[in-house]
Write an enzyme that holds these catalytic residues in place. Sequence first.
Site, PDB file in Angstrom:
ATOM      1  N   SER A  48      25.610  13.067  31.985  1.00 29.33           N
ATOM      2  CA  SER A  48      24.983  12.391  33.117  1.00 29.33           C
ATOM      3  C   SER A  48      26.093  11.902  34.017  1.00 29.33           C
ATOM      4  CB  SER A  48      24.138  11.208  32.627  1.00 29.33           C
ATOM      5  OG  SER A  48      23.783  10.346  33.696  1.00 29.33           O
ATOM      6  N   TYR A  96      23.197   3.214  27.769  1.00 29.08           N
ATOM      7  CA  TYR A  96      23.018   4.615  28.176  1.00 29.08           C
ATOM      8  C   TYR A  96      24.354   5.224  28.597  1.00 29.08           C
ATOM      9  CZ  TYR A  96      21.308   8.676  30.758  1.00 29.08           C
ATOM     10  OH  TYR A  96      21.088   9.958  31.213  1.00 29.08           O
TER      11      TYR A  96
END
Length: 285
Positions: A132, A145
Site C-alpha cells: 500500500s 495498518y
Amino acid sequence: MTEKLVVVTGASTGLGAAVARRLAGPGYHVLAGVRRDRDADAIRSAGVEPVILDITEPGHVAALAARVGGDPRALHAVVNNAGIQVNGPVEALPMEQWRWVFEVNLFGHVAVTQALLPALLRSRGRVVNISSIGGRFALPTYGAYAGAKFALEAVSDSLRREVAPLGVQVVVVEPGGVRTEMAGRGVATANRLAAQMTPEQEERYGGLVRAINTMMAEGTASGLTADAAARTVAKAVTTRRPRTRYTIGRDAAVLVRLARVLSDRALDRVSAATVKRYHPKPATV
C-alpha cells in the site's frame, strides 16, 4: 502443458477478484483464495478455481500447498493480496487489534510464501506482494495498518535478495485509493473502535479520527476501480522482467516521490495540512 498456475489470496471481492479474473485465460489457471462458499460460487469461472483459504489458518495454507504440489502445472506466481484495514490512534487502538492486523497483513503472507516457495523455486516463479502507499507513508491513525505494510515492504526486500540468485523474483505493488469493499469496511471498523475510546481519548483524538475517516472515504470514492488497478498487478505477474516496485494511482505516485525528497518534518507539515481540511467545522449560530 504450457498452462501455469497463479495463486491469488484475498480474491473474494475487490482487487483480488479483479486480478484473478484478469489473469485467467490463455497461459494461466488461477487458484483464487476465498473464505466462504458463496464467494467461491461468485468467482468460479473458466480459468478461475476457487479454494477456501484463510491465510491465518495453518490447515488452509497446508491444503493450498498440497493442491499446488499435486498439480503437474508449474506455479508461476503467488499474489499475496489478502488484507484488512483497521485504523485508530496508537494510544487508543486495543492490542488485540494490533495483533490481528499484523496476523492478517504480514504473518499470513509470510506463511503462504513459506508454504509455496519450494514450488516457486522449482519453476523459477515470482512473489507479488500487495502492499500500500501506507507502506511508504504513515498517516495519523494508520499506525497498525501502515506498520504491517512497512514490515511487508521490508520482508519483500529481504526475500528478494535471498531468492534472486535462485531465480525467483519478488515484486511489491503499492496501491493508493482503490474503490473496493475493504476501504468501506475500514471506515466502519474505525468508527466502531472510536466509539470505544475513553472520554479523554475522545477529546484528544475524536476530531482527528473523524477527519481521517472522511478523507479515507473521499479518497476511496475518487480512486481507481478495482479492474483498473488489477491491470498493474497483472503486469507485475506477467512481465518477463518486472520492476521491484509498482505504484497504482496518481496519489500513490505523488506520495512516494514526496517521501523520497522531503524531510520528516516537512512530511509532518504536509500530513497536518492535508488532514486539517477534513476536520469537522465548528458549529455556527
